[in-house]
Structure formats: structure tokens, C-alpha cells
Design an enzyme around this catalytic site. Sequence first.
Site, PDB file in Angstrom:
ATOM      1  N   ARG A 108       0.886  -1.182   0.000  1.00 59.21           N
ATOM      2  CA  ARG A 108       0.000   0.000   0.000  1.00 59.21           C
ATOM      3  C   ARG A 108       0.912   1.217   0.000  1.00 59.21           C
ATOM      4  O   ARG A 108       1.726   1.392   0.907  1.00 59.21           O
ATOM      5  CB  ARG A 108      -0.905  -0.011   1.236  1.00 59.21           C
ATOM      6  N   HIS A 135      -7.459   0.900  -6.325  1.00 57.76           N
ATOM      7  CA  HIS A 135      -7.687   0.029  -5.162  1.00 57.76           C
ATOM      8  C   HIS A 135      -8.367  -1.260  -5.653  1.00 57.76           C
ATOM      9  O   HIS A 135      -9.525  -1.538  -5.344  1.00 57.76           O
ATOM     10  CB  HIS A 135      -8.559   0.757  -4.139  1.00 57.76           C
ATOM     11  N   GLN A 138     -10.260  -3.911  -3.342  1.00 61.49           N
ATOM     12  CA  GLN A 138     -11.550  -3.473  -2.808  1.00 61.49           C
ATOM     13  C   GLN A 138     -12.664  -3.709  -3.833  1.00 61.49           C
ATOM     14  O   GLN A 138     -13.736  -4.218  -3.500  1.00 61.49           O
ATOM     15  CB  GLN A 138     -11.495  -1.984  -2.430  1.00 61.49           C
ATOM     16  N   ASP A 224     -17.242   7.359  -1.028  1.00 62.81           N
ATOM     17  CA  ASP A 224     -16.000   7.167  -0.262  1.00 62.81           C
ATOM     18  C   ASP A 224     -15.714   8.489   0.445  1.00 62.81           C
ATOM     19  O   ASP A 224     -16.379   9.509   0.183  1.00 62.81           O
ATOM     20  CB  ASP A 224     -14.871   6.785  -1.246  1.00 62.81           C
ATOM     21  N   ARG A 292     -13.583  -8.994   1.424  1.00 64.24           N
ATOM     22  CA  ARG A 292     -12.159  -8.756   1.139  1.00 64.24           C
ATOM     23  C   ARG A 292     -11.353 -10.008   1.508  1.00 64.24           C
ATOM     24  O   ARG A 292     -10.433 -10.404   0.794  1.00 64.24           O
ATOM     25  CB  ARG A 292     -11.637  -7.560   1.964  1.00 64.24           C
TER      26      ARG A 292
HETATM   27  N1  NVA Z   1     -10.007   6.621  -1.026  1.00 67.81           N
HETATM   28  C1  NVA Z   1      -9.594   6.183   0.309  1.00 67.81           C
HETATM   29  C2  NVA Z   1      -9.820   4.725   0.461  1.00 67.81           C
HETATM   30  C3  NVA Z   1      -9.458   4.165   1.801  1.00 67.81           C
HETATM   31  C4  NVA Z   1      -9.641   2.677   1.880  1.00 67.81           C
HETATM   32  C5  NVA Z   1      -8.139   6.550   0.515  1.00 67.81           C
HETATM   33  O1  NVA Z   1      -7.340   6.380  -0.438  1.00 67.81           O
HETATM   34  O2  NVA Z   1      -7.787   7.015   1.594  1.00 67.81           O
HETATM   35  N1   CP Z   2     -11.228  -0.350   2.586  1.00 71.33           N
HETATM   36  C1   CP Z   2      -9.954  -0.441   3.005  1.00 71.33           C
HETATM   37  O1   CP Z   2      -9.031  -0.676   2.235  1.00 71.33           O
HETATM   38  O2   CP Z   2      -9.793  -0.266   4.342  1.00 71.33           O
HETATM   39  P1   CP Z   2      -8.426  -0.060   5.131  1.00 71.33           P
HETATM   40  O3   CP Z   2      -7.876   1.296   4.752  1.00 71.33           O
HETATM   41  O4   CP Z   2      -8.812  -0.131   6.576  1.00 71.33           O
HETATM   42  O5   CP Z   2      -7.451  -1.138   4.745  1.00 71.33           O
END
Ligand code: NVA
Ligand code: CP
Length: 310
Positions: A108, A135, A138, A224, A292
Site C-alpha cells: 500500500r 484500489h 476493494q 467514499d 475482502r
Molecule cells: N479513497 C480512500 C480509500 C481508503 C480505503 C483513501 O485512499 O484514503
Molecule cells: N477499505 C480499506 O481498504 O480499508 P483499510 O484502509 O482499513 O485497509
Amino acid sequence: MNNPVELRHYLQFKDFTPEEYEYLFARTRWIKDKFKRYEPYQPLVDRTLAMVFEKHSTRTRVSFEAGMNQLGGSVITLMTRDTQMGRGEPIEDVARVISRMVDIIMIRTFEQEIIERFAQHSRVPVINGLTNEHHPCQILGDIYTYMEHRGSIRGKTVAWIGDSNNMCNTWLQAASIFDFKLHVSTPPGYEMKTERHTAEDRAHFEAFADPLAAARGADLVTTDVWTSMGWEAENAERQHDFEDWQVDAEMMARANSSALFMHCLPAHRGEEVAAEVIDGPQSVVWDEAENRLHVQKALIEYLLIGRTIV
Ligand code: NVA
Ligand code: CP
């Protein structure tokens, strides 16, 4: 380490074909059913997953770690600040080293370009656990969740309300792979940069200035956070700019009566979604989070072992 199957990475949703997704979803169902019957399935004994987090996580971390353990493997979790990455070790060197010691890596990070460089220097499969632009894990869980509740998503309409972020980009790639329509409504100045997408993706996309119009006739309404990780400095400005882009009961009423609500979580009730929606009967956010675990187990198995019998 030697890998018996062709080296593949999962860096964005379009890395797999529709036929591969069909296989992965069938495999997910098999793995999930077995798990629910408390029947052990441990094809990955002695295999190791390394996870590299340059941003926060709850779901991604728990689902990958629990999933790899359930498959019989083990997990090493690295947070940037605790490792030499936090002191400037080049990402290429980190990839070269870690991939000689483990069997599969989830990362990540920030720009997509970072994960691409990482993958180019990795001997083992690399999975995108979220970047600024994508992502895919997800959306893998989200499409599976939609199918569990409503059957095929082909020909349906998904309404995306809010920021044109990593989730929105990935929904658009999924729209062209599964052949559904994506309605997107963002505040002015936050519109989707569709030039990054293919003509095929754009053919599945429609932009709406009015979020209520985007939700009209939708089979799935999703949103989101207004401020994704990495954009915290813009938070105050975004709170103001996005205030009319909340998914509330009025917006859900414009969608089909059988419409589902999804959110990748974490959510901010009273900002991008009203409590009455996320905690209401159309919301499937907890199934989405749980899935997930199951889809990622199928993904890891596919990348490490290849196809097995469903
Ligand atoms: N769009 C959000 C998703 C978190 C799972 C982010 O990138 O912070
Ligand atoms: N939806 C998701 O990826 O959650 P986290 O940021 O908690 O991993």
C-alpha cells in the site's frame, strides 16, 4: 524463491481478463463456503506473504493477514517508518531483497508509479493494496458482494457520488470489464480525469453535475471519504466543496428500489454518507468488508498456485 506458475502481478483492476475474474469469483465461493463450514484449507504451508504499508490500514491488513494464515502460510508486516524504506532505501532495492525471501508481496503506497517500479524489480507476485490511483482488491470484493446479493452486474448502473479518487478509477476499469454503466458526480474542480482511461472505459462512463441525477435509476450507489489518505492538507476546503455530495435517504430514493449501498470504509457518517443510509437496510458495507478476506484468498491462491479445481 522458485515459483511454479507464470509470474503475474495485480497492480490494477484491468490486469485480469473477464474470464479470469469469472474463475476467481467461482474460486472465492468455494473458499468462502469451505471456511464457513470450518473446514481447513491450507495449500500454502511454508509460503510467506510480506505486506508493506506506507499508509494506514485496518481492513486490508487484517484481511490479508487472516487470509494468508487461514491458507496455511505466514505473514510479515512492514510499516515504512520502522524499516530502511523510512530512511530512504530505494524501492527497487527493497523489492529485490524482500522478493528473494518471501513468496508474495502486498504493498500500500502513494503514486501508482511506485508500485510499478516495485513490481518490475520483484521476483514474486506483487498485489496493490491501495495506491493514490487504484484500489483493485476493494473492487474485487465489491463486485463479488454485488453478485452475492443481486446476481450478475452486467448491464446494471453504478452511481459513484463524491471524489474521483482511487476507488472511482477502479470502478471505471471494472465497468468496462464487466460491462456495466458508471454514473459519476463530483463537485466542480474534482471531476474525473478520463483521459487516463481507455476509450472502452469512457464508453461506460457518464458524468453528472447533479448527484441526485447520477443516482437516478442506479442499481448500486457508492461513495467514499471526501479526503483520501495523502490529501489531508486539503481537508478543510474539501469539507466545504463536498457538502452537497452526501449520500442520504433522498438520494437513495432516486435509485432503483432494489439498489444497494456500498462504501469501502472507513466511513464518516454525516459527511459523505448519512447514518440512515450506511446503517440502513440497503447497506451491504459489512458484507463488502468481509468479502475482502475471501476474494483475496482466491487471489493469493491464483497468483501462487495457478488454477485449481473449483
Ligand atoms: N479513497 C480512500 C480509500 C481508503 C480505503 C483513501 O485512499 O484514503
Ligand atoms: N477499505 C480499506 O481498504 O480499508 P483499510 O484502509 O482499513 O485497509
